[in-house]
Design an enzyme around this catalytic site. Structure first.
Site, PDB file in Angstrom:
ATOM      1  CB  VAL A 234       2.813  -4.111   7.730  1.00 22.59           C
ATOM      2  CG1 VAL A 234       2.441  -3.159   8.846  1.00 22.59           C
ATOM      3  CG2 VAL A 234       1.683  -5.100   7.465  1.00 22.59           C
ATOM      4  NE  ARG A 236       9.875  -5.611   0.769  1.00 20.51           N
ATOM      5  CZ  ARG A 236       9.887  -6.330   1.876  1.00 20.51           C
ATOM      6  NH1 ARG A 236       9.023  -6.052   2.842  1.00 20.51           N
ATOM      7  NH2 ARG A 236      10.740  -7.333   2.026  1.00 20.51           N
ATOM      8  CG  ASP A 259       6.871  -1.048   9.338  1.00 19.67           C
ATOM      9  OD1 ASP A 259       7.497  -0.305  10.120  1.00 19.67           O
ATOM     10  OD2 ASP A 259       7.291  -2.164   8.997  1.00 19.67           O
ATOM     11  CD  GLU A 264      11.187   1.180   3.426  1.00 19.12           C
ATOM     12  OE1 GLU A 264      11.869   0.217   3.843  1.00 19.12           O
ATOM     13  OE2 GLU A 264       9.958   1.119   3.211  1.00 19.12           O
ATOM     14  CG  HIS A 283      10.832  -1.801   6.320  1.00 17.37           C
ATOM     15  ND1 HIS A 283      11.125  -1.851   4.974  1.00 17.37           N
ATOM     16  CD2 HIS A 283      10.338  -3.029   6.631  1.00 17.37           C
ATOM     17  CE1 HIS A 283      10.823  -3.048   4.492  1.00 17.37           C
ATOM     18  NE2 HIS A 283      10.344  -3.777   5.480  1.00 17.37           N
TER      19      HIS A 283
END
Length: 320
Positions: A234, A236, A259, A264, A283
């Protein structure tokens, strides 16, 4: 850029939340609302305190910076500001970039626990079975009696441990950049990971992204995790080596709940989507109903400190 209708001579602050909706803002400042739209609410050159719009691309949030020649504070509403650091040279000398340490502790810790429990108890599989109208009971591992390692024991890591307290874990292992003693016990250094990882059933990554942590969860790190262990990220995406994680997931040796990913957003067709044993959320550690009241409190406090010329919280870097 829209015309400047603000008119006053007081120092100007740009806020991503309508200022009239934030009670208790200091009267010494004038306020304008900008949430990242194409038109600016005032002339950016007048802005001295810029609270960055939340959940906007960095190309949007940094667009007014070259015109903000009087800027003294750039306040992020995220704990991690790695995407904003390259824009620091655009700030006037002496301007400070502040992060939002503490703002997302509750929400991110909640999601971390959600991902742990959902993964261990097989919730994604039950959801798929529900969609197919099938009753598929199975025996699953519990969080109780597990050893949990928290990598990145700052304010979010401590919030995660607060929530773990109710789950009867066998042991919680805290890891940060350097050794220290926290309220709940000793914190190990990152250099201790080779000895600590083999005992962990769950590893929760909440470390900030820095040059030291980029790729920290690499093939060697993952190889030291025990068979069947769960990795939860959770923090980066680039903290984890995606290819190395894919290799472990493909064999079925490890599980993961992510997450954040690298790249991304995770593009369609990326092998992570179809990897066995992985749960992916887009995220969403921060954006929840917990965000707004905590963001308002942070802005109110920082702006009050600013007008009183008191030390600001969470200063990450000062422009030169």
């Amino acid at each position: 850029m829209s015309a400047d209708h603000s008119g006053g001579g007081r120092p100007l602050a740009w806020l991503p939340i309508p200022p009239e909706e934030i009670p208790g803002l200091p009267a010494e400042l004038e306020y304008a609302h900008w949430d990242g739209g194409p038109d600016y609410p005032t002339d950016p050159a007048r802005c001295v305190f810029y609270a960055v719009p939340y959940m906007q691309p960095v190309a949007v949030t940094t667009r007014p910076l070259p015109e903000m020649r009087r800027l003294r504070v750039m306040q992020a509403l995220m704990a991690g500001v790695d995407d904003l650091l390259p824009s620091v040279p655009l700030l006037p000398p002496g301007a400070r970039l502040c992060n939002a340490r503490g703002l997302h502790d509750a929400s991110t810790a909640e999601l971390a626990l959600t991902l742990v429990l959902a993964s261990l108890r097989g919730v994604p599989g039950f959801v798929r079975a529900q969609g197919a109208g099938e009753w598929r009971p199975e025996f699953r591992p519990a969080l109780a009696d597990k050893e949990v390692l928290i990598l990145g024991y700052g304010s979010i890591g401590a919030a995660v441990e607060d929530r773990l307290a109710a789950f009867e874990c066998a042991r919680v292992v805290r890891v940060a950049r350097s050794r220290r003693t926290a309220a709940r016990g000793p914190v190990h250094a990152v250099t201790d990971l080779p000895e600590l990882l083999p005992g962990a059933d769950v590893v929760i990554v909440v470390t900030p992204l820095t040059e030291e942590t980029r790729g920290l969860v690499d093939a060697g790190f993952l190889a030291r995790m025990k068979d069947g262990a769960l990795l939860v990220n959770v923090a980066r995406g680039p903290v984890v080596d995606t290819e190395a994680l894919l290799a472990e997931l493909t064999t079925g040796r490890l599980l993961a709940a992510l997450d954040v990913t690298d790249p991304e957003p995770l593009p369609a067709g990326h092998p992570l989507w179809a990897a066995p044993g992985v749960l992916i959320t887009p995220h969403v550690g921060g954006p929840s109903s917990a965000f707004r009241p905590r963001a308002e409190a942070l802005l109110r406090d920082q702006l009050t400190r600013f007008v009183r010329e008191e030390p600001l919280r969470n200063v990450v870097v000062t422009a030169r």
